[in-house]
Scaffold this motif. Structure first.
Motif, PDB file in Angstrom:
ATOM      1  N   LEU A 121       0.814  -1.217   0.000  1.00  0.00           N
ATOM      2  CA  LEU A 121       0.000   0.000   0.000  1.00  0.00           C
ATOM      3  C   LEU A 121       0.850   1.271   0.000  1.00  0.00           C
ATOM      4  O   LEU A 121       0.299   2.369  -0.111  1.00  0.00           O
ATOM      5  N   ASN A 122       2.167   1.112   0.153  1.00  0.00           N
ATOM      6  CA  ASN A 122       3.050   2.273   0.300  1.00  0.00           C
ATOM      7  C   ASN A 122       2.593   3.172   1.442  1.00  0.00           C
ATOM      8  O   ASN A 122       2.607   4.405   1.334  1.00  0.00           O
ATOM      9  N   GLN A 123       2.189   2.552   2.538  1.00  0.00           N
ATOM     10  CA  GLN A 123       1.741   3.285   3.712  1.00  0.00           C
ATOM     11  C   GLN A 123       2.580   2.873   4.921  1.00  0.00           C
ATOM     12  O   GLN A 123       2.765   1.678   5.185  1.00  0.00           O
ATOM     13  N   SER A 124       3.080   3.865   5.632  1.00  0.00           N
ATOM     14  CA  SER A 124       3.832   3.624   6.854  1.00  0.00           C
ATOM     15  C   SER A 124       3.260   4.515   7.959  1.00  0.00           C
ATOM     16  O   SER A 124       3.233   5.745   7.824  1.00  0.00           O
ATOM     17  N   PHE A 125       2.808   3.882   9.021  1.00  0.00           N
ATOM     18  CA  PHE A 125       2.259   4.584  10.170  1.00  0.00           C
ATOM     19  C   PHE A 125       3.303   4.594  11.284  1.00  0.00           C
ATOM     20  O   PHE A 125       3.993   3.600  11.513  1.00  0.00           O
ATOM     21  N   HIS A 126       3.397   5.694  12.006  1.00  0.00           N
ATOM     22  CA  HIS A 126       4.196   5.682  13.222  1.00  0.00           C
ATOM     23  C   HIS A 126       3.596   6.644  14.231  1.00  0.00           C
ATOM     24  O   HIS A 126       2.809   7.526  13.887  1.00  0.00           O
ATOM     25  N   GLY A 127       3.958   6.432  15.492  1.00  0.00           N
ATOM     26  CA  GLY A 127       3.423   7.296  16.529  1.00  0.00           C
ATOM     27  C   GLY A 127       4.168   7.149  17.834  1.00  0.00           C
ATOM     28  O   GLY A 127       4.848   6.143  18.086  1.00  0.00           O
ATOM     29  N   TYR A 128       4.039   8.188  18.665  1.00  0.00           N
ATOM     30  CA  TYR A 128       4.643   8.229  19.998  1.00  0.00           C
ATOM     31  C   TYR A 128       3.534   8.502  21.007  1.00  0.00           C
ATOM     32  O   TYR A 128       2.676   9.369  20.779  1.00  0.00           O
ATOM     33  N   TRP A 129       3.566   7.766  22.109  1.00  0.00           N
ATOM     34  CA  TRP A 129       2.531   7.959  23.132  1.00  0.00           C
ATOM     35  C   TRP A 129       3.147   7.848  24.512  1.00  0.00           C
ATOM     36  O   TRP A 129       3.632   6.790  24.905  1.00  0.00           O
ATOM     37  N   TYR A 130       3.143   8.957  25.227  1.00  0.00           N
ATOM     38  CA  TYR A 130       3.682   8.991  26.581  1.00  0.00           C
ATOM     39  C   TYR A 130       2.577   9.201  27.615  1.00  0.00           C
ATOM     40  O   TYR A 130       2.853   9.499  28.773  1.00  0.00           O
ATOM     41  N   GLY A 131       1.334   9.039  27.183  1.00  0.00           N
ATOM     42  CA  GLY A 131       0.213   9.141  28.096  1.00  0.00           C
ATOM     43  C   GLY A 131      -0.200  10.573  28.365  1.00  0.00           C
ATOM     44  O   GLY A 131       0.335  11.527  27.795  1.00  0.00           O
ATOM     45  N   ASP A 132      -1.186  10.718  29.240  1.00  0.00           N
ATOM     46  CA  ASP A 132      -1.687  12.039  29.608  1.00  0.00           C
ATOM     47  C   ASP A 132      -0.817  12.603  30.733  1.00  0.00           C
ATOM     48  O   ASP A 132      -1.189  12.660  31.893  1.00  0.00           O
ATOM     49  N   GLU A 134       2.853  15.355  31.572  1.00  0.00           N
ATOM     50  CA  GLU A 134       3.455  16.609  31.163  1.00  0.00           C
ATOM     51  C   GLU A 134       4.240  16.470  29.873  1.00  0.00           C
ATOM     52  O   GLU A 134       4.638  17.458  29.268  1.00  0.00           O
ATOM     53  N   SER A 135       4.448  15.212  29.434  1.00  0.00           N
ATOM     54  CA  SER A 135       5.156  14.977  28.174  1.00  0.00           C
ATOM     55  C   SER A 135       4.198  14.814  26.999  1.00  0.00           C
ATOM     56  O   SER A 135       4.610  14.437  25.915  1.00  0.00           O
ATOM     57  N   LYS A 136       2.918  15.100  27.215  1.00  0.00           N
ATOM     58  CA  LYS A 136       1.933  14.812  26.180  1.00  0.00           C
ATOM     59  C   LYS A 136       2.190  15.592  24.891  1.00  0.00           C
ATOM     60  O   LYS A 136       1.744  15.188  23.824  1.00  0.00           O
ATOM     61  N   GLU A 137       2.903  16.727  24.981  1.00  0.00           N
ATOM     62  CA  GLU A 137       3.202  17.472  23.763  1.00  0.00           C
ATOM     63  C   GLU A 137       4.133  16.691  22.854  1.00  0.00           C
ATOM     64  O   GLU A 137       4.265  17.015  21.674  1.00  0.00           O
ATOM     65  N   SER A 138       4.758  15.635  23.390  1.00  0.00           N
ATOM     66  CA  SER A 138       5.624  14.776  22.574  1.00  0.00           C
ATOM     67  C   SER A 138       4.845  13.692  21.856  1.00  0.00           C
ATOM     68  O   SER A 138       5.408  12.970  21.039  1.00  0.00           O
ATOM     69  N   ASN A 139       3.561  13.530  22.175  1.00  0.00           N
ATOM     70  CA  ASN A 139       2.746  12.530  21.503  1.00  0.00           C
ATOM     71  C   ASN A 139       2.483  12.944  20.064  1.00  0.00           C
ATOM     72  O   ASN A 139       2.444  14.134  19.740  1.00  0.00           O
ATOM     73  N   GLY A 140       2.266  11.956  19.208  1.00  0.00           N
ATOM     74  CA  GLY A 140       1.932  12.277  17.828  1.00  0.00           C
ATOM     75  C   GLY A 140       1.719  11.021  17.015  1.00  0.00           C
ATOM     76  O   GLY A 140       2.296   9.975  17.312  1.00  0.00           O
ATOM     77  N   VAL A 217      -2.620   4.786  17.709  1.00  0.00           N
ATOM     78  CA  VAL A 217      -4.065   5.014  17.838  1.00  0.00           C
ATOM     79  C   VAL A 217      -4.364   6.031  18.927  1.00  0.00           C
ATOM     80  O   VAL A 217      -5.182   6.948  18.750  1.00  0.00           O
ATOM     81  N   GLN A 218      -3.697   5.900  20.070  1.00  0.00           N
ATOM     82  CA  GLN A 218      -3.984   6.817  21.169  1.00  0.00           C
ATOM     83  C   GLN A 218      -3.484   8.232  20.869  1.00  0.00           C
ATOM     84  O   GLN A 218      -4.160   9.213  21.202  1.00  0.00           O
ATOM     85  N   ALA A 219      -2.327   8.333  20.229  1.00  0.00           N
ATOM     86  CA  ALA A 219      -1.822   9.660  19.882  1.00  0.00           C
ATOM     87  C   ALA A 219      -2.724  10.350  18.866  1.00  0.00           C
ATOM     88  O   ALA A 219      -2.787  11.582  18.817  1.00  0.00           O
ATOM     89  N   ALA A 220      -3.440   9.558  18.055  1.00  0.00           N
ATOM     90  CA  ALA A 220      -4.370  10.123  17.070  1.00  0.00           C
ATOM     91  C   ALA A 220      -5.709  10.502  17.689  1.00  0.00           C
ATOM     92  O   ALA A 220      -6.543  11.112  17.013  1.00  0.00           O
ATOM     93  N   GLY A 221      -5.937  10.116  18.948  1.00  0.00           N
ATOM     94  CA  GLY A 221      -7.184  10.450  19.617  1.00  0.00           C
ATOM     95  C   GLY A 221      -8.084   9.272  19.904  1.00  0.00           C
ATOM     96  O   GLY A 221      -9.162   9.437  20.487  1.00  0.00           O
TER      97      GLY A 221
END
Length: 270
Positions: A121-132, A134-140, A217-221
């Motif tokens: 599919l030429n699709q690559s997903f990635h994400g970072y999740w540090y939970g809710d 003070e580091s949440k701004e690093s999620n994505g 999934v969690q970083a996406a909401g």
């Protein structure tokens, strides 16, 4: 942290791209064998699993590995990669293009980084999740390096809800969306992360089906709802995860849990 995020991303991207190129040569060409649980496995699964393990041990010698085709016991290591070398082996063997390579990086038992590559599919997903925290701004969460997020829509006949092959009894209920069955746990749940589906359920996912997508999934909401009391994460030292399944619902936002959970919670009682 920024340098480490770049390091693990570059490693996952290069490793899965290399493995994926080789797997494309075998796609739809190999005769599968049956594992003890009735699922399929090919020589490509075993080759990819070993290649990824070797790459991890070469690049991150202090990290441990938990894999579908190898060790199923969590050593308790501070850092551990959880691997599914081909998620969607049945699709892979039958020439259906939705299958992927899933890597999850676990810190102290919890997945904090995931990378899932779908070569066809030429699709690559990635994400970072540090939970809710003070580091949440690093999620994505990202698809081909473009940020993704779940849908804010309400259910309708123009929206999707994904099932696995073992959850078709859900069709006896009044599901407020169109049903889709893609045959790949990671893609079922990642389609929620992109906003393509409002929810999905998998009856028998293992930790290697979930680790790579857990941060994305969690970083996406999105929200994970485990339908049994035994939670997949954090991983527990000395536990053998080879025969443990975690019936799981994913929804695009917390407000939809009351809509979908009553339709699928019976799957956790089987």
């Amino acid at each position: 942290m920024a340098d480490f995020k770049t390091e693990i991303y570059n490693f996952a991207q290069k490793t899965t791209a290399r493995i994926g190129t080789k797997l494309l040569e075998d796609y739809g060409q190999l005769k599968p064998d049956f594992k003890a649980d009735g699922s399929l496995v090919t020589q490509a699964d075993k080759w990819a699993d070993q290649e990824i393990q070797n790459a991890i041990y070469d690049y991150f010698p202090s990290h441990d590995v938990l894999t579908e085709e190898g060790s199923h016991v969590f050593s308790g290591a501070e850092w551990c990669w959880v691997i599914d070398p081909i998620d969607g082996t049945t699709n892979f063997t039958r020439g259906i293009p939705i299958w992927g390579i899933s890597l999850g990086l676990v810190y102290q038992g919890m997945p904090i980084f995931g990378y899932v590559h779908f070569p066809n599919l030429n699709q690559s997903f990635h994400g970072y999740w540090y939970g809710d925290s003070e580091s949440k701004e690093s999620n994505g969460a990202f698809l081909n390096n473009i940020p993704i997020q779940t849908s804010k829509d309400n259910p309708s006949n123009n929206h999707f809800f994904n099932l696995c092959s073992r959850s078709t009894d859900v069709l006896k209920k009044s599901v407020p969306c169109k049903i889709r069955m893609l045959g790949v746990t990671t893609y079922d749940f990642l389609s929620v992360a992109t906003g393509a589906a409002l929810g999905g359920v998998e009856t028998t996912p293992k930790v290697w089906d979930l680790a790579g997508i857990w941060p994305i999934v969690q970083a996406a909401g999105g929200v994970f709802v485990t339908l049994v009391e035994d939670l997949p994460f954090p991983l527990r030292e000395g536990e053998d995860y080879g025969d443990r399944s975690y019936p799981t619902l994913v929804v695009s936002r917390p407000e939809l849990i009351p809509t979908f959970k009553p339709l699928v919670e019976f799957l956790g009682k089987r």
